[in-house]
Design an enzyme around this catalytic site. Structure first.
Site, short mmCIF file in Angstrom:
data_model
loop_
_atom_site.label_atom_id
_atom_site.label_comp_id
_atom_site.label_asym_id
_atom_site.label_seq_id
_atom_site.Cartn_x
_atom_site.Cartn_y
_atom_site.Cartn_z
N SER A 181 -51.19 -86.54 -50.14
CA SER A 181 -51.41 -86.82 -51.55
C SER A 181 -50.06 -86.93 -52.25
O SER A 181 -49.08 -86.32 -51.82
CB SER A 181 -52.22 -85.70 -52.20
OG SER A 181 -52.24 -85.83 -53.62
N TYR B 22 -52.83 -76.51 -54.45
CA TYR B 22 -53.23 -77.80 -53.88
C TYR B 22 -52.01 -78.64 -53.53
O TYR B 22 -51.88 -79.15 -52.41
CB TYR B 22 -54.14 -78.58 -54.84
CG TYR B 22 -54.45 -79.96 -54.34
CD1 TYR B 22 -55.28 -80.15 -53.23
CD2 TYR B 22 -53.90 -81.09 -54.95
CE1 TYR B 22 -55.55 -81.42 -52.74
CE2 TYR B 22 -54.16 -82.36 -54.47
CZ TYR B 22 -54.98 -82.52 -53.37
OH TYR B 22 -55.23 -83.78 -52.87
N GLY C 223 -52.58 -91.61 -54.80
CA GLY C 223 -52.56 -91.10 -56.16
C GLY C 223 -53.97 -91.00 -56.69
O GLY C 223 -54.91 -90.70 -55.94
N LEU C 224 -54.15 -91.29 -57.97
CA LEU C 224 -55.46 -91.17 -58.63
C LEU C 224 -56.49 -92.06 -57.95
O LEU C 224 -56.36 -93.27 -57.92
CB LEU C 224 -55.33 -91.55 -60.11
CG LEU C 224 -56.58 -91.38 -60.97
CD1 LEU C 224 -56.90 -89.91 -61.17
CD2 LEU C 224 -56.39 -92.08 -62.31
N GLY D 187 -63.96 -84.90 -42.40
CA GLY D 187 -64.35 -85.09 -43.79
C GLY D 187 -65.02 -86.44 -44.00
O GLY D 187 -64.84 -87.09 -45.04
N THR E 181 -63.40 -90.55 -56.31
CA THR E 181 -64.36 -90.18 -55.26
C THR E 181 -65.08 -88.92 -55.76
O THR E 181 -65.13 -88.68 -56.97
CB THR E 181 -63.65 -89.89 -53.93
OG1 THR E 181 -62.77 -88.76 -54.11
CG2 THR E 181 -62.83 -91.09 -53.46
N ASN F 221 -58.69 -86.11 -42.46
CA ASN F 221 -59.01 -86.38 -43.85
C ASN F 221 -59.62 -85.18 -44.57
O ASN F 221 -59.53 -85.08 -45.79
CB ASN F 221 -59.98 -87.57 -43.93
CG ASN F 221 -60.60 -87.72 -45.30
OD1 ASN F 221 -59.94 -88.12 -46.26
ND2 ASN F 221 -61.87 -87.37 -45.42
#
Length: 264
Positions: A149, A162, A193-194, A17, A197, A96
């Site tokens: 995540s 997800y 976290g947040l 990725g 991208t 990734n």
């Protein structure tokens, strides 16, 4: 002075990725550190552009481009078999490649989106790991760094499939640690976290307005922040394994538990 595992010699690092976001920033940071980098992603033109940039800055043959769909076992085998000798022994694998699609509740979610998230976030990760890991074990040296995540730790509305895929990443990482005890292979899960991208742009199928709204009024993490976490974990001395790193922007915290109050 302690010599870190990444500074002893030039390493070969594979980043999946790598055409944008966390992957691109991570590939760039490893190149800056003087390591060889295999950049893998589906968007070949972006990888070629990144290679040109990094080769110009850090020297020719810093980067090897690997156009790759991580969900295809056949393609993975073919591409790994085509690696030139100097890139053939991967010291660090950064898993990734991944994505989120949609934010609808489970009963309204698009099943094709669920299939794609499972294929990329789960199947792609375990295929890459299974194909690279035997060489690491044989050499008794290597590091698997998975990008998970906080969605794998904390539930939120619309996070259904997800979040479940990232919970898989978390538990798979832990089980790898158990399996690899005694091999000297290190395993780490990075749990952002947040972060701003292309993540939300992909999640909302290219709707820039919806993507921008996610970050409006916040000071989110950046791709560079995540790359620094990856580098820090990789640069620890060989006897130190960073099991996981959970990081959020200061503007984010855990939400209160939701309660549906009966009316009347």
């Amino acid at each position: 002075m302690t010599t870190t595992s990444m500074s002893k010699k030039v390493k070969t690092v594979m980043v999946t990725g790598a055409s944008s976001g966390f992957g691109l920033a991570t590939a760039r940071r490893f190149a800056e550190k003087g390591h060889r980098v295999i950049v893998a992603a589906r968007r070949k033109e972006r990888l070629e552009s990144l290679k040109q940039e990094l080769d110009d800055e850090f020297g020719a043959d810093t980067v090897f481009v690997m156009p790759l769909d991580v969900t295809s076992e056949t393609q993975i085998e073919e591409m790994l078999g085509s690696l030139p000798e100097e890139f053939a022994e991967v010291d660090v694998l950064v898993n990734n490649a991944g994505l989120a699609l949609g934010l609808e509740p489970a009963h309204e979610a698009n099943l094709d989106d669920w299939h794609r998230m499972v294929d990329t976030n789960i199947k792609g990760l375990y295929l890459m790991t299974r194909k690279i890991l035997p060489g690491m074990v044989e050499r008794r040296h290597g590091h698997i760094i998975n990008i998970g995540s906080i969605a794998g730790n904390y539930a939120y509305p619309g996070g259904n499939a997800y979040g479940a895929t990232k919970a898989f990443v978390k538990q798979f990482t832990r089980n790898l640690r158990a399996d690899l005890l005694g091999t000297q292979i290190r395993v780490t899960n990075i749990e952002p976290g947040l972060a701003e991208t292309e993540f939300s742009l992909v999640r909302f199928n290219g709707d820039q307005g919806k993507a921008d709204d996610v970050y409006k009024g916040t000071d989110p993490l950046t791709a560079g922040d995540i790359a620094e976490a990856v580098i820090w974990a990789a640069e620890q001395p060989q006897h130190v394994n960073i099991n996981s790193i959970e990081l959020m922007p200061t503007s984010q915290a855990w939400a209160a538990l939701a309660i549906d109050k009966i009316q009347g």
